[in-house]
Design an enzyme around this catalytic site. Structure first.
Site, short mmCIF file in Angstrom:
data_model
loop_
_atom_site.label_atom_id
_atom_site.label_comp_id
_atom_site.label_asym_id
_atom_site.label_seq_id
_atom_site.Cartn_x
_atom_site.Cartn_y
_atom_site.Cartn_z
N GLY A 69 -1.84 7.01 -2.40
CA GLY A 69 -3.11 6.81 -1.71
C GLY A 69 -3.90 5.62 -2.22
N HIS A 92 0.87 -1.18 0.00
CA HIS A 92 0.00 0.00 0.00
C HIS A 92 0.91 1.23 0.00
CE1 HIS A 92 -3.73 2.28 0.79
NE2 HIS A 92 -2.91 3.10 1.41
N CYS A 93 0.79 2.03 -1.05
CA CYS A 93 1.65 3.21 -1.20
C CYS A 93 0.92 4.45 -0.68
CB CYS A 93 2.04 3.40 -2.66
SG CYS A 93 3.15 4.79 -2.92
N PRO A 94 1.41 5.08 0.40
CA PRO A 94 0.73 6.28 0.91
C PRO A 94 0.91 7.48 -0.01
CG PRO A 94 2.75 5.87 2.15
CD PRO A 94 2.58 4.70 1.24
#
Length: 392
Positions: free
Chosen positions: A172, A167-169
């Site tokens: 998003g 999951h890439c912040p």
């Protein structure tokens, strides 16, 4: 009025344009990412490219630098949009656990009435065959399904994602089967953009040093160039290192999740099909359509057929019903005894009331007969009650 799927979505995602765009719960971080890309490009075009246009005025090369910068920035932003605003490969949830996987087992818990009940047990894992090798897949309690191979549940988006990478912040969104290609192209395009901006800023500083003679005077003449060079140098460590790491993952057909989790297990990679085929799989295969129709209307659930228990469950239920029948017979015997006694007392009260009111009184033979009948009825009830007790 029937609702659409995105309106009753159980994950943590956010939808825009009536379900046409899908983002993660941390979609606000996209604003930060956009600012980190657009602001340096605007500074570069304003303070560096504008002056380079005059340096290459004879060949119009300065305008070519400006066009390349703008077009490449738009290209990076489009890749960012394709990465963060689409379904990464979410596996649809089940409304109920898979019934074909249930097994009935004797439960250690006993109800208050003393009846043992069969409990439904669902295997936590099961094995599937992938490329001729057995692979153990886990059951997801949230989505109520067995996850496909290379699938994992994202705790941030609260969804099971196929070929889950991470999951890439910064975008998003989860990175999975349907957007990994765009994520890699986005990261690599940022690395190339940093190299391009750094090179053009260094070239402009070289021209200033030739004019003014020293680095200090050149820095005073164009401090924006030094700031851009420092910014691109630091950013290149992140996006460049990330690009190199994902090149290694693509060449070995791994995901970030698999690399960090199974690195110490030394297990063979059953998905590796040579470096060339691995790259062709990521960049040249057709992207599968989404398994979720977010704009479709929610279908009402059809009534489920009753589940047929196993033989062990039937034996437990039959044993429990026999015991329940004996208990009900005992209770019915007690109730009959109480009713008979209440009825006896009521008859005696009626006889006395009739005598006191002046009605003719019954003969002693009648009273004796009614008393004998009452005793016989009470005796039969008590005998029935004792026989039920002995049977129990």
């Amino acid at each position: 009025m029937a609702k659409r799927v995105y309106e009753v979505w159980k994950g943590s995602n956010r939808f825009l344009l009536n379900g046409r765009l899908m983002f993660g719960p941390d979609a606000r971080s996209l604003i930060v990412t956009l600012l980190l890309i657009i602001i340096p490009v605007v500074i570069f075009c304003t303070f560096v490219v504008r002056n380079l246009i005059h340096k290459f005025s004879s060949y119009n090369a300065g305008y070519a630098i400006l066009v390349v910068t703008i077009v490449y920035t738009i290209y990076a932003l489009v890749l960012l949009f394709l990465t963060s605003a689409r379904d990464p490969g979410i596996v649809p949830r089940n409304l109920h656990p898979p019934e074909e996987e249930f097994s009935y087992e004797s439960s250690a818990s006993v109800e208050a009435g003393g009846r043992p009940t069969p409990s439904l047990q669902l295997p936590r894992t099961k094995e599937v065959i992938v490329n001729g090798m057995p692979v153990r897949v886990k059951y997801c309690d949230t989505c109520m399904l067995y996850r496909p191979p290379r699938c994992s549940h994202c705790s941030i988006c609260d969804n099971c994602v196929e070929r889950f990478d991470h999951h890439c912040p910064w975008v998003g969104q989860c990175i999975g089967k349907r957007n990994y290609r765009f994520f890699f192209l986005f990261v690599s395009s940022l690395a190339l953009l940093c190299i391009f901006v750094f090179s053009m800023s260094a070239l402009y500083m070289k021209f200033l040093m030739d004019e003014h003679g020293t680095v200090w005077k050149a820095m005073k003449k164009s401090p924006a160039s030094m700031v851009l060079m420092a910014y691109c140098f630091i950013s290149l460590w992140f996006v460049g290192g990330l690009t190199g790491f994902h090149l290694y993952l693509i060449g070995t057909n791994q995901t970030t999740y698999e690399n960090f989790r199974y690195r110490a297990d030394n297990r063979p990679n059953i998905y590796d099909r040579s470096c060339l085929n691995n790259f062709l799989e990521v960049f040249c295969t057709k992207i599968e359509p989404s398994r979720n129709k977010f704009r479709a209307y929610v279908q009402e659930e059809a009534p489920r057929p009753p589940r047929v228990p196993s033989r062990e469950a039937e034996v437990d239920d039959s044993g429990g019903s026999r015991r329940a029948k004996v208990e009900d017979d005992l209770e019915m015997g007690d109730d009959l005894l109480k009713i008979s006694q209440r009825h006896d007392f009521g008859d005696v009260g009626d006889v006395r009331s009739r005598v006191s009111d002046g009605f003719p009184q019954k003969s002693p033979e009648v009273e004796l007969g009614s008393g004998l009948d009452l005793q016989a009825a009470l005796g039969s009830v008590s005998e029935h009650h004792s026989s039920l007790g002995r049977r129990n």
